[in-house]
Design a protein around this motif. Structure first.
Motif: not given
Length: 218
Positions: A71-87
């Motif tokens: 997010r710091k390097l590419f602030p305009d890039l849309p990012v979706a997190v995929v994770s095995g955790l769901e808390e």
């Protein structure tokens, strides 16, 4: 043409995402990376990536640092997190760090396609089980993430080793660097985070630590 980057160290899960998305999104270009370093390289080389699907636990990511760093390097890039955790607390932190969505690895193919389509339209996507009332602004965590974003990957590794209780000599051995270099990293960490001792560093690192995910590929 839609271009997506799947950043995950499990080839089977990358294949599953590829199958789920290729059947729905056309025309589609899919890029893949298995660690944080390769992910950053691809993002620097490819300026037309529409969405990054980021695994929090892949090598180099170090808990939430991978998301914060990107997010710091590419602030305009849309990012979706995929994770095995769901808390819920993790999902809230991910969104407060600037991610556009959170996709549990247990999500079925049809909902993965729905999630990606929603985020490509610029909207936040969260699992149905998540209570939106838990999604509140957390200025303190956002400020912490901003400070952590100033750390280099090497400095963040040192911070994690301090959290784990390792001495400077042990950290140097694990990273194959001189003890003097470790001390220099620690000095920089303290300055960037606005702290002055290891106890404060451990508290900060602990706020970013994730529990190991349960394997969904075994």
């Amino acid at each position: 043409m839609i271009t997506l980057l799947i950043a995950d160290d499990h080839p089977l899960y990358r294949d599953a995402l590829r199958g789920a998305l290729s059947a729905t999104l056309e025309p589609l270009t899919l890029l893949e990376a298995g660690d944080l370093g390769h992910t950053v390289e691809l993002l620097q080389q490819q300026q037309d990536i529409d969405l990054l699907l980021l695994d929090l636990h892949m090598p180099g990511s170090c808990d939430l640092y991978g998301l914060i760093h990107i997010r710091k390097l590419f602030p305009d890039l849309p990012v979706a997190v995929v994770s095995g955790l769901e808390e819920p607390s993790l999902i809230a932190k991910v969104i407060n760090t600037g991610a556009l969505g959170f996709v549990p690895k247990t999500t079925d193919a049809s909902h993965i396609a729905e999630a990606v389509t929603t985020m490509l339209d610029g909207d936040i996507w969260l699992p149905e089980s998540f209570d939106d009332n838990a999604l509140t602004d957390d200025p303190a965590f956002a400020e912490l993430a901003d400070k952590v974003a100033s750390l280099t990957p090497a400095q963040y590794k040192v911070l994690c080793y301090m959290r784990d209780g390792l001495l400077n000599k042990q950290i140097g051995y694990n990273l194959d660097i001189a003890e003097a270099t470790v001390k220099a990293h620690i000095t920089a960490i303290f300055r960037k985070l606005g702290i002055n001792n290891r106890t404060q560093a451990v508290l900060i690192a602990s706020q970013l630590e994730l529990e190991p995910p349960a394997s969904i590929l075994s």
